[in-house]
Design a protein around this motif. Structure first.
Motif, PDB file in Angstrom:
ATOM      1  N   LYS A 100       0.846  -1.212   0.000  1.00  0.00           N
ATOM      2  CA  LYS A 100       0.000   0.000   0.000  1.00  0.00           C
ATOM      3  C   LYS A 100       0.877   1.257   0.000  1.00  0.00           C
TER       4      LYS A 100
ATOM      5  N   TRP B  28      -8.408   1.525   0.266  1.00  0.00           N
ATOM      6  CA  TRP B  28      -7.524   0.357   0.349  1.00  0.00           C
ATOM      7  C   TRP B  28      -6.066   0.731   0.131  1.00  0.00           C
TER       8      TRP B  28
ATOM      9  N   PRO C  72      -6.568  -4.028   1.907  1.00  0.00           N
ATOM     10  CA  PRO C  72      -7.837  -4.444   1.327  1.00  0.00           C
ATOM     11  C   PRO C  72      -8.817  -5.016   2.342  1.00  0.00           C
TER      12      PRO C  72
END
Ligand code: NAP
Length: 469
Positions: free
Chosen positions: A343, A368, A373
């Motif tokens: 991320k 997200w 997620p």
């Protein structure tokens, strides 16, 4: 001149038009302290991210949430630039030059791998690809799935795994009026799939699916949900998880359902617990079976339950495998990326130059891409509101990047046109929307999605008006 005044509005670029991007736009438009102008970009000509490309076609009610997004999009202080990809048509330097703040709402475009032998065999797919395929996502419309196979495995027991299972198990006639891609409906009508193995590595008290989702599988009229009673007996390690109301509902449901036995329908969803795939077995380059290891569960001092292999194996014959073990972000040129976590590194929504590093002025992240997620669509609202709060605090403190030129409404359209990028406005999207609904209505469907970018751009052009913002 004060940034955020009516004479000099706060210019914000939001990258990504899924739920988290729209919730950020909504929060910015609702606040009263700053005059804002928002430009939202999406790499596709169509907005709404996973609401369009992820939510299953038999979950239409969930898609009603777009009414809220459309309200934001129709605000005169908001513009949509679809078919504009960050890193291709526009660069981070362009954004820092033309906007006071940037919000990355790019989601997680890829998925996690299992890391077992045989994952490169034909017939081994990601759930992401299957979901994108049946939802008519341009990235996945060319994928092919050999639905002549009688036995398939879905690995993971989160809500995405449940979606994939349900679409495979449902009578396709129940989907014919939805917005499922036409080619997917045709393929599902030819499907020979009879057995769907739904494989959880931990137990029923640790299942990631929601109670409503597993019940929907149990309620299918086209398939029996079959569970081995021996696999739903909880050990002492699961006591803490069972105190969580959602987990308790999940456990109670499968315990009750396991008593029903095999059922009478030809199609079966065989839900298994405490098994991990250790190898995808192939013949002539194609998947023919899955080797599973039985797991035992242990809880650590805080009650977190882990699965570990027992050395006991079994092999199930399957011709197709869908791994559904979570999504993962992909790096974007010029945007920091935490490869380990998959991320954008951030501290409460403020982008960091690296994981654990320093704050990058005026760059923010939501959804997200920010937290990984997890969560339902609605989870993103509070998450985006929190990032917008940080943005407004920084704006109030005058913390900007310092490189921004005076805002000019014409600058971005001119920049994109100069680069030959064919951007799609929100009004243009409404043309695509209208074409899809009209084509769908003629076929008795809610909509027939256009599934290539070319078709979408042609639909816009067919209006014989120049593309406009
Ligand atoms: P998820 O909820 O995180 O589930 C991932 C599943 O994969 C878990 O069962 C996990 O097991 C398993 N897994 C992970 N690594 C594995 C491995 N190496 N081997 C075997 N199993 C493994 O992710 P998701 O299903 O992709 O969903 C993402 C988010 O979207 C979730 O928040 C979900 O609720 C949401 N969503 C909601 C809906 C809906 O409301 N209808 C629909 C789709 C998605 P462990 O628990 O043991 O790690």
């Amino acid at each position: 001149m004060k940034i955020g005044s009516s004479a000099r509005p706060l210019g914000v670029a939001i990258i990504g038009s899924g739920p988290s991007g729209f919730y950020a736009a909504e929060a910015l438009l609702k606040q009263a302290d700053f005059e804002v102008r928002i430009d939202m970009f999406d790499r596709l000509p169509t907005p709404y991210g996973l609401v369009r490309g992820g939510v299953a076609p038999d979950h239409q009610k969930i898609k009603n949430v777009v009414a809220v997004y459309e309200k934001a999009a129709l605000n005169p202080r908001f513009r949509f630039f679809g078919n504009v990809k960050l890193g291709r048509d526009i660069q981070v330097e362009d954004l820092t030059r033309h906007y006071d703040q940037i919000v990355y709402a790019v989601g997680n475009e890829s998925d996690r791998k299992l890391g077992v032998t045989g994952e490169d065999l034909s017939g081994n797919h990601s759930a992401t690809a299957f979901v994108g395929w049946y939802n008519g996502h341009p990235d996945f419309r060319e994928e092919t799935f050999d639905l002549t196979q009688e036995s398939v495995a879905v690995i993971g027991i989160g809500n995405v795994a449940i979606d994939v299972t349900r679409i495979l198990a449902r009578d396709p006639e129940e989907l014919k009026e939805t917005d499922i891609a036409g080619y997917a409906l045709d393929a599902l009508r030819q499907s020979k799939v009879e057995t769907i193995w739904l494989l959880g590595r931990r137990g029923p008290a640790q299942a990631a699916y929601s109670p409503a989702e597993i019940k929907e599988i149990g309620d299918l009229v086209s398939a029996d949900l079959v569970i081995d009673p021996a696999e739903v007996v909880l050990g002492p390690e699961s006591e803490k998880d069972y105190t969580d109301p959602q987990n308790k509902k999940n456990v109670d449901y499968v315990v009750e359902h396991a008593r029903r036995g095999e059922g009478t329908l030809a199609r079966k969803v065989r839900l298994r617990f405490c098994v991990s795939p250790v190898e995808v077995l192939g013949q002539d380059g194609r998947v023919v079976a899955l080797k599973l290891e039985r797991n035992k569960l242990t809880a650590d001092a805080s009650g977190n339950v882990k699965a570990s292999g027992t050395g006991e194996y079994e092999t199930i014959p399957v011709g197709l495998v869908f791994r559904s073990v979570g999504y993962r972000g992909i790096p974007i040129p010029g945007v920091p990326f935490d490869d380990r976590a998959g991320k954008i590194p951030n501290a409460e929504g403020r982008v960091l130059n690296q994981a654990g590093g320093d704050v990058l002025a005026a760059q923010y992240v939501v959804g997200w891409a920010k937290r990984g997620p997890s969560g339902l669509i609605g989870t993103n609202r509070a998450d985006s509101v929190a990032t917008v709060k940080a943005m407004l605090e920084d704006a109030a403190a005058g913390k900007f990047g310092g490189e921004t030129v005076e805002p000019d409404d014409k600058a971005i359209p001119a920049l994109l046109e100069g680069r030959g990028a064919r951007y799609v406005s929100f009004a243009d999207w409404k043309v695509i929307d209208e074409v899809e609904r009209t084509t769908g209505a003629a076929r008795g469907k809610i909509r027939e999605k256009l599934t290539t970018v070319e078709e979408m751009l042609e639909a816009v052009q067919s209006r014989k008006a120049p593309l406009s913002v």
